[in-house]
Design an enzyme around this catalytic site. Structure first.
Site, short mmCIF file in Angstrom:
data_model
loop_
_atom_site.label_atom_id
_atom_site.label_comp_id
_atom_site.label_asym_id
_atom_site.label_seq_id
_atom_site.Cartn_x
_atom_site.Cartn_y
_atom_site.Cartn_z
N TYR A 60 69.07 41.57 42.21
CA TYR A 60 70.11 41.92 43.11
C TYR A 60 71.10 42.68 42.85
O TYR A 60 72.30 43.18 43.58
CB TYR A 60 70.58 40.39 43.62
CG TYR A 60 69.54 39.58 44.10
CD1 TYR A 60 68.85 39.77 45.40
CD2 TYR A 60 69.12 38.51 43.44
CE1 TYR A 60 68.04 39.05 45.76
CE2 TYR A 60 68.32 37.62 43.81
CZ TYR A 60 67.52 38.14 45.06
OH TYR A 60 66.52 37.12 45.55
N ASN A 68 72.02 40.02 56.71
CA ASN A 68 71.17 39.99 55.54
C ASN A 68 70.86 38.37 55.35
O ASN A 68 71.66 37.34 55.02
CB ASN A 68 71.93 40.07 54.02
CG ASN A 68 70.73 39.89 52.97
OD1 ASN A 68 69.82 39.20 53.00
ND2 ASN A 68 71.24 40.56 51.77
N HIS A 109 62.40 34.31 55.59
CA HIS A 109 61.23 33.97 55.34
C HIS A 109 60.92 32.58 56.19
O HIS A 109 59.80 32.19 55.97
CB HIS A 109 60.72 33.94 53.99
CG HIS A 109 61.40 35.06 53.19
ND1 HIS A 109 61.09 36.53 53.30
CD2 HIS A 109 62.39 34.88 52.43
CE1 HIS A 109 61.92 37.08 52.59
NE2 HIS A 109 62.79 36.27 51.95
N ASP A 116 65.34 33.16 66.66
CA ASP A 116 65.62 32.89 67.99
C ASP A 116 67.03 33.14 68.52
O ASP A 116 67.29 33.50 69.75
CB ASP A 116 65.21 31.44 68.44
CG ASP A 116 63.52 31.28 68.33
OD1 ASP A 116 62.89 32.19 68.11
OD2 ASP A 116 63.16 30.04 68.50
N HIS A 176 68.34 43.94 53.39
CA HIS A 176 68.07 43.28 52.10
C HIS A 176 68.55 43.97 50.87
O HIS A 176 68.14 45.13 50.92
CB HIS A 176 66.67 42.80 51.92
CG HIS A 176 66.20 41.82 53.00
ND1 HIS A 176 66.77 40.35 52.98
CD2 HIS A 176 65.68 41.97 54.17
CE1 HIS A 176 66.16 39.90 54.09
NE2 HIS A 176 65.57 40.82 54.59
N LEU A 177 68.92 43.49 49.86
CA LEU A 177 69.40 44.23 48.54
C LEU A 177 68.27 44.63 47.86
O LEU A 177 67.93 45.95 47.30
CB LEU A 177 70.06 43.34 47.54
CG LEU A 177 71.58 42.84 48.07
CD1 LEU A 177 72.20 41.93 47.15
CD2 LEU A 177 72.50 44.32 48.09
N SER A 178 67.21 43.96 47.66
CA SER A 178 65.79 44.05 46.97
C SER A 178 64.86 44.41 48.15
O SER A 178 64.93 44.08 49.31
CB SER A 178 65.66 42.80 46.28
OG SER A 178 65.08 41.74 47.00
N ARG A 209 58.08 36.17 50.13
CA ARG A 209 59.20 36.80 50.42
C ARG A 209 58.64 38.22 51.20
O ARG A 209 59.72 38.80 51.97
CB ARG A 209 59.77 37.35 49.37
CG ARG A 209 60.68 36.14 48.45
CD ARG A 209 61.42 36.56 47.33
NE ARG A 209 61.67 35.93 46.34
CZ ARG A 209 62.58 34.80 46.44
NH1 ARG A 209 63.44 34.91 47.45
NH2 ARG A 209 62.73 33.93 45.37
#
EC number: 4.2.1.10
Length: 144
Positions: free
Chosen positions: A22, A73, A79, A86, A99-101, A110
Site C-alpha cells: 500500500y 475506496n 469484495h 446497493d 484502490h491503492l494496489s 480480491r
C-alpha cells in the site's frame, strides 16, 4: 461541485500496514494531496473514513441532495459488501471506485468488486495517485 470521499476499513493504518503493498503514505498524506487538487479544481471535499460497513452505508445514503459525486475506496468491503454496492446504486450519484494496489493482480478473493459494476469506473494500482485520478475523473464527468 461537492464530492464525498470515503475511505473503508483499515485505511486509517496506511503508512504502517503492509507498506510493500500500500505504500508509505498515511491516510492524512493522501487526504492532503486530495485537498490540494480539489482546491485547484474548485471542488469542495468532505472526507470520511470508517472501519464500519454500516457507517459507510449511512454516509453514502446521506450524500443524496448534498453531493455531486462519490470517490470511494471500499477497501476490504470491495469484495464482500452488497450493502455498500446497493447504497451507491440507490443514490444514483456518479461514483468512482479507487484502490491503492492493483486488486486484479492480488489474491483471487480480491479480484471481484461488488462496486465496480455500478460505478462510473474503477482506478487501481497507482498508489495515492489512484485517488487523484479518480477525483479528476469525477470532476471531468460532472463538468459535462
Amino acid at each position: 461541485m461537492k464530492i464525498l470521499v470515503l475511505h473503508g476499513p483499515n485505511l486509517n493504518m496506511l503508512g504502517t500496514r503492509e507498506p510493500e503493498v500500500y505504500g508509505k503514505m498515511t491516510l492524512d498524506d493522501i487526504d492532503s494531496t486530495l485537498k490540494e487538487l480539489a482546491c485547484e479544481l474548485g471542488v469542495e471535499l468532505t472526507i470520511y473514513q470508517s472501519n464500519s460497513e454500516g457507517a459507510l452505508v449511512d454516509k453514502i445514503q446521506s450524500a443524496v441532495g448534498s453531493f455531486d459525486g462519490i470517490l470511494i475506496n471500499p477497501a476490504a468491503y470491495t469484495h464482500t459488501s452488497v450493502a455498500i454496492r446497493d447504497a451507491i446504486a440507490a443514490t444514483a450519484l456518479p461514483t468512482v471506485e479507487v484502490h491503492l494496489s492493483n486488486i486484479h493482480s492480488r489474491e483471487e478473493f480480491r479480484t471481484k468488486s461488488f462496486v465496480a459494476p455500478i460505478a462510473l469506473g474503477q482506478i487501481s494500482g497507482f498508489g495515492a495517485d489512484s485517488y487523484l485520478l479518480g477525483l479528476r475523473a469525477l470532476f471531468n464527468h460532472n463538468k459535462k
